[in-house]
Design a protein around this motif. Sequence first.
Motif, PDB file in Angstrom:
ATOM      1  N   ARG A 340      38.402  43.999  33.523  1.00  0.00           N
ATOM      2  CA  ARG A 340      38.167  42.865  34.427  1.00  0.00           C
ATOM      3  C   ARG A 340      38.670  41.543  33.852  1.00  0.00           C
ATOM      4  O   ARG A 340      38.642  40.518  34.537  1.00  0.00           O
ATOM      5  CB  ARG A 340      36.665  42.729  34.723  1.00  0.00           C
ATOM      6  CG  ARG A 340      36.139  43.798  35.637  1.00  0.00           C
ATOM      7  CD  ARG A 340      34.637  43.668  35.876  1.00  0.00           C
ATOM      8  NE  ARG A 340      34.165  42.328  36.187  1.00  0.00           N
ATOM      9  CZ  ARG A 340      34.371  41.690  37.331  1.00  0.00           C
ATOM     10  NH1 ARG A 340      35.085  42.269  38.281  1.00  0.00           N
ATOM     11  NH2 ARG A 340      33.878  40.485  37.525  1.00  0.00           N
ATOM     12  N   ARG A 343      41.326  39.549  35.852  1.00  0.00           N
ATOM     13  CA  ARG A 343      40.797  38.941  37.075  1.00  0.00           C
ATOM     14  C   ARG A 343      39.951  37.713  36.753  1.00  0.00           C
ATOM     15  O   ARG A 343      40.094  36.658  37.363  1.00  0.00           O
ATOM     16  CB  ARG A 343      39.951  39.964  37.842  1.00  0.00           C
ATOM     17  CG  ARG A 343      39.100  39.360  38.968  1.00  0.00           C
ATOM     18  CD  ARG A 343      38.456  40.430  39.821  1.00  0.00           C
ATOM     19  NE  ARG A 343      37.465  39.903  40.737  1.00  0.00           N
ATOM     20  CZ  ARG A 343      37.737  39.202  41.812  1.00  0.00           C
ATOM     21  NH1 ARG A 343      38.990  38.912  42.094  1.00  0.00           N
ATOM     22  NH2 ARG A 343      36.783  38.768  42.608  1.00  0.00           N
ATOM     23  N   ARG A 387      43.432  37.638  48.035  1.00  0.00           N
ATOM     24  CA  ARG A 387      43.668  37.864  46.602  1.00  0.00           C
ATOM     25  C   ARG A 387      42.430  37.562  45.765  1.00  0.00           C
ATOM     26  O   ARG A 387      42.303  38.069  44.642  1.00  0.00           O
ATOM     27  CB  ARG A 387      44.851  37.017  46.121  1.00  0.00           C
ATOM     28  CG  ARG A 387      46.207  37.577  46.533  1.00  0.00           C
ATOM     29  CD  ARG A 387      47.321  36.948  45.715  1.00  0.00           C
ATOM     30  NE  ARG A 387      47.421  35.511  45.924  1.00  0.00           N
ATOM     31  CZ  ARG A 387      48.147  34.931  46.871  1.00  0.00           C
ATOM     32  NH1 ARG A 387      48.840  35.686  47.722  1.00  0.00           N
ATOM     33  NH2 ARG A 387      48.191  33.627  47.000  1.00  0.00           N
ATOM     34  N   SER A 390      40.646  41.262  46.373  1.00  0.00           N
ATOM     35  CA  SER A 390      41.295  42.567  46.471  1.00  0.00           C
ATOM     36  C   SER A 390      41.268  43.342  45.154  1.00  0.00           C
ATOM     37  O   SER A 390      41.101  44.571  45.152  1.00  0.00           O
ATOM     38  CB  SER A 390      42.743  42.404  46.948  1.00  0.00           C
ATOM     39  OG  SER A 390      43.482  41.575  46.069  1.00  0.00           O
ATOM     40  N   GLU A 391      41.412  42.672  44.021  1.00  0.00           N
ATOM     41  CA  GLU A 391      41.454  43.387  42.743  1.00  0.00           C
ATOM     42  C   GLU A 391      40.120  44.073  42.457  1.00  0.00           C
ATOM     43  O   GLU A 391      40.093  45.195  41.935  1.00  0.00           O
ATOM     44  CB  GLU A 391      41.811  42.424  41.610  1.00  0.00           C
ATOM     45  CG  GLU A 391      42.088  43.128  40.288  1.00  0.00           C
ATOM     46  CD  GLU A 391      42.674  42.203  39.236  1.00  0.00           C
ATOM     47  OE1 GLU A 391      42.519  42.524  38.054  1.00  0.00           O
ATOM     48  OE2 GLU A 391      43.270  41.172  39.601  1.00  0.00           O
ATOM     49  N   LYS A 394      39.870  47.222  44.658  1.00  0.00           N
ATOM     50  CA  LYS A 394      40.694  48.319  44.133  1.00  0.00           C
ATOM     51  C   LYS A 394      40.036  48.968  42.922  1.00  0.00           C
ATOM     52  O   LYS A 394      40.070  50.203  42.769  1.00  0.00           O
ATOM     53  CB  LYS A 394      42.079  47.794  43.764  1.00  0.00           C
ATOM     54  CG  LYS A 394      42.933  47.372  44.972  1.00  0.00           C
ATOM     55  CD  LYS A 394      44.261  46.761  44.504  1.00  0.00           C
ATOM     56  CE  LYS A 394      45.080  46.284  45.695  1.00  0.00           C
ATOM     57  NZ  LYS A 394      46.343  45.604  45.261  1.00  0.00           N
TER      58      LYS A 394
END
Length: 399
Positions: A340, A343, A387, A390-391, A394
Amino acid sequence: MLFETKFTKKWFSVFMTLKKDVVIIGAELAGLSLANGLEKIGVSYAIVEQKPAASASGAGILIHPSGAVALETLGVPFPGNDREWCGLTEMRFGSPRNDSIVKVPIGEVGRPVISVHRRKLHEILLTNLHTETVFFGCHVDSFASASPVRHHISLNDGTEIDTALIVVASGANTALRTDLDQPKLINQSSQMVWRWTVDASLPSQTGYELHDGQWRLGVFPLSEKQCYIFLAANRMSLNEAKQIPPSEIMARVGRFGPIGEQTANANFTGTNVLLHAIFQGPVKWEGNNEEILIGDSAHPMLPNLGMGGSLAFEDSATLVSAIRCTGLDRDAIVQRLTQRTRRVKALARQSSMYGALAHLPGNLLTDLKLHSLRLAPSFFIRSSQRRLYSEFYKAMERS
């Protein structure tokens, strides 16, 4: 104990030691959300909290769609059926002369940004737990590694706990983290934020953020009759901020046009003005004593995107998913959390950049940046919103 000796005391301690899979330091939002997730998958835990009783510090909080998804994953019944929250679908940015220079959609289709009082969210998280697993009014006196995979914790009330994992979720300045020393930071320039709630009515789906160059005012509805307010100043020390009297804070708010006047003249609801000094620090998932860090303990961040709470819930969901998949393997869990880092660092950079832009000095630059935002294509704004989340989506799909 009768006839207590070193021998009897040692064996009494062994037999009375609690055995828990996870010990969580801190009963704020990150710690409680993690506990909810652990209960859902059947992992035993104990929470250690220094406060003598359950209480939430702060005023309002924004939960972005990724944070709401994380709470659902953790088994938290949020936001519930009552109306002690508002779903925001639009932000209006402006200045003291015009409170709606630009209107920006926020959240996702079917998933607004939730504006809720921290007290209400804290209540939901705590009510969903077996509270006998929470040690209030306690702190860790000492802990040691009993083996490569087990740790022994001693609390100040004499409680002994044997555990596989220690998770610190008690904020950026927890006593278990030594690289953030508040006394050293008291004169360092950073972002100062005053927060409170008032009786006021605004459109339930709209939040406001007004800029005047030096200061920034945020107004968010929490319900039909209550709003959460923040006033932020950039590049100010905590010592300087403490010198500003409440009357001057209200006077500054009143200069932000009609919304500022309404806010400054409204009655307080349940909390006085709270001053927080926000320091952004490095991302660090591991502590100095084998503990795992999540939330503000792992990545203290400037609050300019309003993503702090959501990131903490994402951490909890990621950690619970890792335990479900790998068991209580600390190294495997840290590896999952470390994924993580990209991000979290990206959002920290965005937050810092937005804060710098929001506090560009002077009326001319303030109007120029806001009118430039108004000219941005809608597809660009929407893709930027996607954005943000979204990470995480996923990552959860892969797990």
